[in-house]
Design a protein around this motif. Structure first.
Motif, mmCIF file in Angstrom:
data_model
loop_
_atom_site.group_PDB
_atom_site.id
_atom_site.type_symbol
_atom_site.label_atom_id
_atom_site.label_comp_id
_atom_site.label_asym_id
_atom_site.label_seq_id
_atom_site.Cartn_x
_atom_site.Cartn_y
_atom_site.Cartn_z
ATOM 1 N N TRP A 120 14.630 -10.353 -17.013
ATOM 2 C CA TRP A 120 13.264 -9.884 -16.753
ATOM 3 C C TRP A 120 12.549 -10.719 -15.674
ATOM 4 C CZ3 TRP A 120 11.852 -5.252 -17.522
ATOM 5 C CH2 TRP A 120 12.425 -4.520 -18.582
ATOM 6 N N GLY A 121 12.911 -11.997 -15.614
ATOM 7 C CA GLY A 121 12.328 -12.853 -14.566
ATOM 8 C C GLY A 121 12.670 -12.320 -13.180
ATOM 9 N N TYR A 122 13.951 -11.922 -13.005
ATOM 10 C CA TYR A 122 14.381 -11.391 -11.712
ATOM 11 C C TYR A 122 13.689 -10.064 -11.413
ATOM 12 C CZ TYR A 122 18.015 -14.893 -12.200
ATOM 13 O OH TYR A 122 18.673 -16.062 -12.354
ATOM 14 N N VAL A 123 13.522 -9.267 -12.439
ATOM 15 C CA VAL A 123 12.825 -7.990 -12.240
ATOM 16 C C VAL A 123 11.395 -8.250 -11.779
ATOM 17 C CG1 VAL A 123 12.002 -5.891 -13.396
ATOM 18 C CG2 VAL A 123 14.267 -6.806 -13.943
ATOM 19 N N GLY A 124 10.764 -9.248 -12.376
ATOM 20 C CA GLY A 124 9.389 -9.600 -11.990
ATOM 21 C C GLY A 124 9.325 -10.024 -10.522
ATOM 22 N N VAL A 125 10.278 -10.881 -10.124
ATOM 23 C CA VAL A 125 10.302 -11.335 -8.725
ATOM 24 C C VAL A 125 10.553 -10.144 -7.803
ATOM 25 C CG1 VAL A 125 11.483 -12.813 -7.054
ATOM 26 C CG2 VAL A 125 11.067 -13.648 -9.365
ATOM 27 N N TRP A 126 11.472 -9.238 -8.240
ATOM 28 C CA TRP A 126 11.754 -8.048 -7.434
ATOM 29 C C TRP A 126 10.481 -7.207 -7.261
ATOM 30 C CZ3 TRP A 126 11.333 -2.856 -8.811
ATOM 31 C CH2 TRP A 126 11.815 -1.958 -7.856
ATOM 32 N N ALA A 127 9.714 -7.112 -8.340
ATOM 33 C CA ALA A 127 8.472 -6.325 -8.273
ATOM 34 C C ALA A 127 7.498 -6.956 -7.274
ATOM 35 C CB ALA A 127 7.843 -6.249 -9.665
ATOM 36 N N VAL A 128 7.389 -8.274 -7.317
ATOM 37 C CA VAL A 128 6.492 -8.959 -6.364
ATOM 38 C C VAL A 128 6.975 -8.704 -4.930
ATOM 39 C CG1 VAL A 128 5.643 -11.221 -5.609
ATOM 40 C CG2 VAL A 128 5.847 -10.724 -8.053
ATOM 41 N N LEU A 129 8.298 -8.762 -4.724
ATOM 42 C CA LEU A 129 8.837 -8.512 -3.381
ATOM 43 C C LEU A 129 8.519 -7.093 -2.918
ATOM 44 C CD1 LEU A 129 12.348 -10.220 -3.728
ATOM 45 C CD2 LEU A 129 10.462 -10.978 -2.297
ATOM 46 N N ALA A 130 8.635 -6.144 -3.854
ATOM 47 C CA ALA A 130 8.333 -4.753 -3.509
ATOM 48 C C ALA A 130 6.858 -4.612 -3.139
ATOM 49 C CB ALA A 130 8.685 -3.854 -4.688
ATOM 50 N N VAL A 131 5.982 -5.244 -3.912
ATOM 51 C CA VAL A 131 4.539 -5.177 -3.626
ATOM 52 C C VAL A 131 4.254 -5.777 -2.251
ATOM 53 C CG1 VAL A 131 2.282 -6.096 -4.317
ATOM 54 C CG2 VAL A 131 3.826 -5.152 -6.049
ATOM 55 N N LEU A 132 4.900 -6.916 -1.951
ATOM 56 C CA LEU A 132 4.669 -7.566 -0.653
ATOM 57 C C LEU A 132 5.165 -6.687 0.498
ATOM 58 C CD1 LEU A 132 5.561 -11.291 -1.489
ATOM 59 C CD2 LEU A 132 3.309 -10.370 -0.929
ATOM 60 N N THR A 133 6.253 -5.961 0.260
ATOM 61 C CA THR A 133 6.769 -5.053 1.303
ATOM 62 C C THR A 133 5.763 -3.938 1.567
ATOM 63 O OG1 THR A 133 8.989 -5.510 0.503
ATOM 64 C CG2 THR A 133 8.746 -3.617 1.969
ATOM 65 N N VAL A 134 5.253 -3.370 0.494
ATOM 66 C CA VAL A 134 4.246 -2.309 0.644
ATOM 67 C C VAL A 134 3.001 -2.867 1.333
ATOM 68 C CG1 VAL A 134 2.742 -0.719 -0.624
ATOM 69 C CG2 VAL A 134 5.114 -1.041 -1.342
ATOM 70 N N LEU A 135 2.624 -4.095 0.951
ATOM 71 C CA LEU A 135 1.445 -4.735 1.544
ATOM 72 C C LEU A 135 1.625 -4.890 3.063
ATOM 73 C CD1 LEU A 135 -1.277 -6.077 0.776
ATOM 74 C CD2 LEU A 135 -0.053 -8.245 0.687
ATOM 75 N N THR A 136 2.829 -5.293 3.467
ATOM 76 C CA THR A 136 3.101 -5.443 4.912
ATOM 77 C C THR A 136 2.904 -4.103 5.613
ATOM 78 O OG1 THR A 136 4.818 -7.031 4.299
ATOM 79 C CG2 THR A 136 4.785 -6.334 6.581
ATOM 80 N N TRP A 137 3.409 -3.040 4.991
ATOM 81 C CA TRP A 137 3.294 -1.706 5.589
ATOM 82 C C TRP A 137 1.829 -1.270 5.672
ATOM 83 C CZ3 TRP A 137 1.750 3.048 3.326
ATOM 84 C CH2 TRP A 137 1.962 4.158 4.162
ATOM 85 N N VAL A 138 1.091 -1.507 4.584
ATOM 86 C CA VAL A 138 -0.327 -1.106 4.563
ATOM 87 C C VAL A 138 -1.113 -1.862 5.624
ATOM 88 C CG1 VAL A 138 -2.450 -1.168 3.182
ATOM 89 C CG2 VAL A 138 -0.296 -0.450 2.129
#
Lengths: 128, 540
Positions: free
Chosen positions: A10-28
């Motif tokens: 679950w820790g890795y999933v959490g980090v993956w989620a943060v990475l996904a959010v940061l990717t979307v943030l870069t796009w926005v």
């Protein structure tokens, strides 16, 4: 031999989620919100944050003992120093006076958005 | 324990346990690798020195003297490239660091012996490629390879750039090896606060090597790409920026000054203690100032770029930050002088070089504060003033420390002593010759003589003649050293295990040391250079 302790994913999933959010943030930030001269530093900052997360968690640096844990943050610090010092110079240079319209003559194929802002422009920070 | 038994030399040493050529070429012994590096850097010093002498002879007269303008351009480039990349950077860490660092820590070898040998061959490969480039057609850009000229220069710059790029890997590997060795190979009793200050200096240097050298590799590769593929990164007509090259180049090359000077400072600390018969004044401050210099050194690269087109705002920041280096350097100088004060001074040749080092470092350092002042630097930039400044602080310091180390550790490395009188004469000649060579260059620079110029006005000739006379003295001094050290290797009297009566830990091994440094585990029950406790010479 001691049995390796089984860890939750679950820790890795959490980090993956943060990475996904940061990717979307870069796009926005790149497409919806125009940040002007701050666009590049902010995008780089997000990229560095993502790299740190990948190295610390997916490459298990965070689990290393002692000096090995220090190596990566120190590398990031020095990279930030190199880029920071160079960008401060680029953003605060006094632009040489040029006649009106010379930009198009000198650099007809270069998009206007990539050119340095002229003196007096509100987007320039210093050195005007 | 019987002191006489303890002081006995090992019968089998790293020099005589195997004598075939292959045993040297494939050795993993840090001492042999150190000796091979020593031979490599001395050969580079000879080559760089010959180029320097040709330059000085050319400048004897205001007009053409010996060589053509193009040959002159190539000569000063080759002099700089060889002296910086092939001599000064590896001189102390790779040669003396390799030899004494593991012994000082009570270790059998470095952490990665095979990598250590690889480091030597990578250095050799880079050096050969660089020399090949020079023989092919030379380079005429100066050792700094500034763009835009370096991207279009017709000379054979690419192999030289790639040669220096390869040498960078040797530097990184050596640095990594030393860092790991200090962390993992210390003998029992070798606490962090007992580590000799030479080791601290090499450790600080290694951190810089590991962190900064990749940036140099990157920028040299980019210039090569610019030359071979027309990448356009430094080309303004294609959206590039030539000043970007200077940022990346000096981000490495300014800390590189400390890659050269910090090990030199480590040598000075050892020699000062040994010949003052005192432990260092302010151990912790010296160790901390080493890291202070290493850290602040990374914040000052922009002072090389005051007239490059860099913004005034950035120049101001870098000017102020550059001056901080003087604080940490001053801490060291005060501590060395305080160590000598009240000590039982034994004025031997290594200490003579230390005194030369302190004078040159002070003089060069003070002029360094002056050139860090933006307004003054604009006047002195690219003149002989800067040439004299960096020769005093960088070359003078490294040369003095290199020679101090060579004379201090010569009996340790080869088990022979050299003639004292000749070495004293050579030391005085070199120190005097160095001052006579470079002091006039401060005056020349202040008069407006630009660096790298082939011709100059008649009224500057007497200063150039004086400088050439000093260079001749330097050449004579080095020649003398070469003669008596080579003589000493074969005919010199056999050295005692600890001829200086030093309390440095490296003297716990034989002179020369056994193949694995010690025949039994060394014991570190006192501080390094503690002369307050009675102790007979001992060899483990």
């Amino acid at each position: 031999m001691a049995e390796e302790k089984k860890k939750s994913a679950w820790g890795y999933v959490g980090v993956w989620a943060v990475l996904a959010v940061l990717t979307v943030l870069t796009w926005v930030l790149g497409t919806k919100l125009k940040l002007g001269p701050m666009g590049l530093p902010v995008a780089l900052l997000i990229a560095v944050a993502k790299t740190v997360l990948v190295a610390m968690f997916f490459m298990h640096l965070v689990e290393q003992p002692g000096a090995r844990r220090v190596v990566f943050p120190v590398s990031v610090l020095f990279l930030a120093l190199l880029m920071g010092g160079t960008l401060i110079d680029a953003m605060t240079r006094i632009r040489m006076a040029r006649p009106d319209g010379i930009e198009d003559e000198l650099e007809p194929k270069r998009p206007a958005s990539t050119r340095t802002e002229p003196p007096g422009s509100p987007n320039r920070w210093m050195g005007n | 324990m019987n002191p006489s038994a303890e002081s006995s030399q090992p019968a089998i040493t790293y020099l005589n346990h195997e004598t075939s050529v292959m045993s040297w070429l494939l050795t993993r012994d840090h001492k042999r690798i150190g000796v091979m590096f020593l031979v490599g850097v001395i050969f580079s010093l000879l080559l760089g020195g010959i180029f320097a002498m040709v330059l000085r002879l050319e400048l004897l007269t205001p007009g053409p003297t010996l060589i053509s303008p193009m040959t002159y351009n190539r000569m000063f480039t080759l002099h700089g490239v060889i002296m910086v990349w092939l001599f000064m950077i590896p001189a102390i860490p790779s040669a003396f660091g390799n030899f004494v660092l593991p012994i000082m820590l009570g270790a059998k070898d470095v952490a990665f012996p095979r990598l250590n040998l690889a480091s030597f061959y990578i250095y050799l490969a880079g050096a050969l490629l660089t020399v090949f480039g020079m023989l092919w057609s030379g380079a005429d850009t100066g050792w700094t390879f500034y763009t835009p000229y370096s991207t279009v220069s017709p000379s054979a710059l690419t192999p030289i750039l790639l040669g220096v790029f390869i040498i960078g890997f040797s530097t990184i590997i050596t640095g990594l090896n030393f860092i790991t060795t200090v962390h993992t190979m210390r003998a029992p009793g070798m606490h962090w606060t007992r580590i000799p200050l030479f080791v601290w200096a090499i450790y600080g240097t290694s951190v810089i090597q590991v962190v900064a050298t990749p940036v140099l590799g990157m920028v040299l590769l980019l210039v090569s790409m610019e030359r071979l593929l027309g990448a356009g990164i430094f080309d303004p007509s294609r959206g590039g920026d030539p000043v970007l090259f200077q940022h990346m180049f000096w981000f490495y090359s300014h800390p590189a000054v400390y890659i050269m000077v910090l090990p030199a400072m480590g040598v000075i600390t050892e020699v000062v203690c040994a010949f003052s018969r005192k432990n260092i004044f302010g151990y912790r401050m010296i160790a901390a100032s080493t890291f202070g210099i290493a850290f602040v050194g990374f914040f000052s690269w922009g002072h090389h770029m005051f007239v490059s087109g860099q913004s005034t705002f950035t120049s101001g920041i870098f000017g102020v930050l550059s001056m901080l280096v003087a604080i940490f350097t001053a801490i060291k100088i005060f501590n060395w002088v305080a160590t000598m004060y009240g000590g039982s001074i034994d004025l031997r040749v290594p200490l003579l070089y230390v005194l030369g080092f302190i004078f040159l470092l002070m003089f060069g350092g003070m002029t360094g504060v002056a050139v860090a002042t933006t307004s003054l630097d604009v006047h002195w930039h690219d003149t002989y003033f800067v040439v004299a400044h960096f020769h005093y602080i960088m070359v003078g310091a490294v040369l003095m420390a290199f020679l101090a180390a060579l004379h201090y550790w010569w009996p340790k490395m080869f088990g022979r002593v050299y003639p004292e009188r000749w070495s004293f004469l050579a030391a005085m000649t070199i120190i005097f010759g160095f001052i006579v060579t470079f002091l006039p260059q401060f005056l020349l620079g202040n008069l407006g003589m630009p660096r790298r110029y082939y011709q100059y006005p008649q009224e500057m000739q007497w200063l150039h003649v004086l400088s050439t006379a000093g260079a001749s003295l330097l050449a004579f001094g080095f020649g003398l050293i070469a003669v008596y050290l080579l003589w000493s290797l074969r005919y010199g009297p056999v050295s005692a295990p600890n001829p200086w009566g030093s309390r440095g830990y490296e003297w716990f091994s034989g002179s020369p040391p056994a193949p694995h440094n010690f025949t039994r585990a060394p014991s570190f029950e006192r501080e390094v250079h503690d002369y307050t406790v009675p102790e007979a010479p001992r060899v483990y």
